[in-house]
Design a protein around this motif. Sequence first.
Motif, PDB file in Angstrom:
ATOM      1  N   ASN A 102       0.832  -1.202   0.000  1.00 32.49           N
ATOM      2  CA  ASN A 102       0.000   0.000   0.000  1.00 32.49           C
ATOM      3  C   ASN A 102       0.870   1.257   0.000  1.00 32.49           C
ATOM      4  OD1 ASN A 102      -2.352   1.520   0.091  1.00 32.49           O
ATOM      5  ND2 ASN A 102      -2.367   1.561   2.335  1.00 32.49           N
ATOM      6  N   ASN A 103       0.710   2.089  -1.013  1.00 35.18           N
ATOM      7  CA  ASN A 103       1.434   3.360  -1.165  1.00 35.18           C
ATOM      8  C   ASN A 103       2.941   3.178  -1.365  1.00 35.18           C
ATOM      9  OD1 ASN A 103      -0.939   4.930  -0.812  1.00 35.18           O
ATOM     10  ND2 ASN A 103      -0.748   4.735   1.407  1.00 35.18           N
ATOM     11  N   ILE A 104       3.371   2.013  -1.772  1.00 32.51           N
ATOM     12  CA  ILE A 104       4.774   1.752  -2.083  1.00 32.51           C
ATOM     13  C   ILE A 104       4.882   1.422  -3.570  1.00 32.51           C
ATOM     14  CG2 ILE A 104       6.769   0.277  -1.655  1.00 32.51           C
ATOM     15  CD1 ILE A 104       6.148   2.136   0.638  1.00 32.51           C
ATOM     16  N   TRP A 105       5.831   2.052  -4.222  1.00 31.80           N
ATOM     17  CA  TRP A 105       6.001   1.884  -5.656  1.00 31.80           C
ATOM     18  C   TRP A 105       7.418   1.452  -5.975  1.00 31.80           C
ATOM     19  CZ3 TRP A 105       1.948   3.178  -9.162  1.00 31.80           C
ATOM     20  CH2 TRP A 105       0.816   3.714  -8.542  1.00 31.80           C
ATOM     21  N   LYS A 106       7.564   0.801  -7.131  1.00 33.92           N
ATOM     22  CA  LYS A 106       8.877   0.395  -7.625  1.00 33.92           C
ATOM     23  C   LYS A 106       9.036   0.858  -9.069  1.00 33.92           C
ATOM     24  CE  LYS A 106       9.208  -3.883  -4.904  1.00 33.92           C
ATOM     25  NZ  LYS A 106       9.308  -5.363  -4.999  1.00 33.92           N
ATOM     26  N   ALA A 107      10.264   1.206  -9.425  1.00 30.10           N
ATOM     27  CA  ALA A 107      10.584   1.559 -10.810  1.00 30.10           C
ATOM     28  C   ALA A 107      11.782   0.725 -11.247  1.00 30.10           C
ATOM     29  CB  ALA A 107      10.897   3.043 -10.950  1.00 30.10           C
ATOM     30  N   ARG A 108      11.622   0.005 -12.333  1.00 25.06           N
ATOM     31  CA  ARG A 108      12.729  -0.770 -12.874  1.00 25.06           C
ATOM     32  C   ARG A 108      13.742   0.178 -13.509  1.00 25.06           C
ATOM     33  NH1 ARG A 108      10.196  -5.470 -16.497  1.00 25.06           N
ATOM     34  NH2 ARG A 108      12.439  -5.930 -16.708  1.00 25.06           N
ATOM     35  N   LEU A 109      15.018  -0.054 -13.237  1.00 28.54           N
ATOM     36  CA  LEU A 109      16.093   0.771 -13.765  1.00 28.54           C
ATOM     37  C   LEU A 109      16.945  -0.064 -14.707  1.00 28.54           C
ATOM     38  CD1 LEU A 109      17.261   2.498 -10.448  1.00 28.54           C
ATOM     39  CD2 LEU A 109      15.515   3.285 -12.049  1.00 28.54           C
ATOM     40  N   ASP A 110      17.388   0.554 -15.801  1.00 28.21           N
ATOM     41  CA  ASP A 110      18.283  -0.160 -16.701  1.00 28.21           C
ATOM     42  C   ASP A 110      19.712  -0.081 -16.185  1.00 28.21           C
ATOM     43  OD1 ASP A 110      19.179   2.381 -17.282  1.00 28.21           O
ATOM     44  OD2 ASP A 110      18.205   2.515 -19.225  1.00 28.21           O
ATOM     45  N   SER A 111      20.649  -0.589 -16.957  1.00 25.76           N
ATOM     46  CA  SER A 111      22.049  -0.630 -16.513  1.00 25.76           C
ATOM     47  C   SER A 111      22.651   0.755 -16.334  1.00 25.76           C
ATOM     48  CB  SER A 111      22.886  -1.431 -17.515  1.00 25.76           C
ATOM     49  OG  SER A 111      22.806  -0.841 -18.811  1.00 25.76           O
ATOM     50  N   GLN A 112      22.022   1.779 -16.945  1.00 22.63           N
ATOM     51  CA  GLN A 112      22.493   3.154 -16.806  1.00 22.63           C
ATOM     52  C   GLN A 112      21.777   3.905 -15.686  1.00 22.63           C
ATOM     53  OE1 GLN A 112      25.134   4.068 -18.595  1.00 22.63           O
ATOM     54  NE2 GLN A 112      25.086   2.028 -19.556  1.00 22.63           N
ATOM     55  N   GLY A 113      20.895   3.217 -14.986  1.00 20.40           N
ATOM     56  CA  GLY A 113      20.166   3.858 -13.895  1.00 20.40           C
ATOM     57  C   GLY A 113      18.966   4.659 -14.337  1.00 20.40           C
ATOM     58  N   ARG A 114      18.539   4.487 -15.584  1.00 23.20           N
ATOM     59  CA  ARG A 114      17.381   5.235 -16.073  1.00 23.20           C
ATOM     60  C   ARG A 114      16.100   4.487 -15.732  1.00 23.20           C
ATOM     61  NH1 ARG A 114      20.016   5.827 -21.984  1.00 23.20           N
ATOM     62  NH2 ARG A 114      20.103   3.588 -21.544  1.00 23.20           N
ATOM     63  N   PRO A 115      15.108   5.186 -15.173  1.00 24.26           N
ATOM     64  CA  PRO A 115      13.890   4.510 -14.721  1.00 24.26           C
ATOM     65  C   PRO A 115      12.973   4.159 -15.876  1.00 24.26           C
ATOM     66  CG  PRO A 115      13.705   6.856 -14.306  1.00 24.26           C
ATOM     67  CD  PRO A 115      15.099   6.619 -14.848  1.00 24.26           C
ATOM     68  N   GLY A 116      12.204   3.098 -15.643  1.00 29.82           N
ATOM     69  CA  GLY A 116      11.167   2.717 -16.586  1.00 29.82           C
ATOM     70  C   GLY A 116       9.830   3.204 -16.074  1.00 29.82           C
TER      71      GLY A 116
END
Length: 354
Positions: A102-116
């Motif tokens: 609840n109210n927690i999010w995740k963002a996948r990051l590539d090898s350069q640290g850029r978020p998806g």
Amino acid sequence: MAFKIAALSRIDAYPRAESHLTQRTISGAAISIMGISLMVLLFVNELQFYMTPYTENEMTVDVKGREKLPIHINITFPSLPCSVLSLDALDMSGKHEVDISNNIWKARLDSQGRPGIWQQVDKLDHADDTAHNEAHAEDTTEHDFALANARRAAQADANKQVEDIKAALANQEGCRVYGHLDVERVAGNFHISVHGQSYYVLGQVFASASTVNVSHHIESVSFGPPIPGTTNPLDGYTRILKTEQESGTFKYFIKVVPTEYFPLKGDHVETNQYSVTEYFMPSSMQPGGLPAVYFLYDLSPIAVKVTERRRNFGHFLTRICAVLGGTFAVTGMIDKWTYKTVQLFTSQRSSGSQ
């Protein structure tokens, strides 16, 4: 009456000289310009100082019964994918939340640290479970057959998780965990780890506990809204484990101080400041334990009251008089010394020419 006026004029502290008795010089003009410029600069500086409010700090015993403690986090794990991470919380009241969604999010990051694309935890971690439940929602009268299907489906889901995690690690994916949670106002901890995965999945993905790289960068960790003049010690904090370095558990021991802020305008703000100390335990010192990042917090019984105030106008007038009067007196002395020095050199040159 005329005699009284004449007697009164004798106490004049600022007598006027006749115009033909005064002498104007280039050096005096230059010093006057410099003095006026300095006066204006100092006046503006004092005006800015007066217009800038200041704060008073007052410490009292915390007697307010606040219900919840807000925690805001934004932490990046450059070496672990989102599919393997989970956020858990435990406090002294006995409340234990596992894999908080609840109210927690995740963002996948590539090898350069850029978020998806940002995805909420429950949508990210339980998408396969939802699809599985929909696919096997049909009623069955054979219990053993249904149980065998469930076991096969669970095994298939675990194998798929292993493949997904291995693929993410091969692509050097990272993860940013962001969001907020409200916990009870008692001592406790929240931690981000791989504890949400089964030992079967972890055993298939990682060779040993020491290879679970929990390197992390803390964008921000706060316990309430920000207020002027304060900083969060953990903001911008980075701990990176080298490839050959043994992994382990990071522990941040946090002392939370309740704080109330009363601005000149607007409503007062209730927040929390904190101090922190750090401890790292290598995996070799915790047999059977898995690396993680722990935030262990405790609340201080002392509360801080921060009040914003305006400076006294009388003090402002006193400082202005001191600055302007002092500048006028100093420039007058400099002009007098300069005039005497010029006169001295001029007289010496005249004597030498004769």
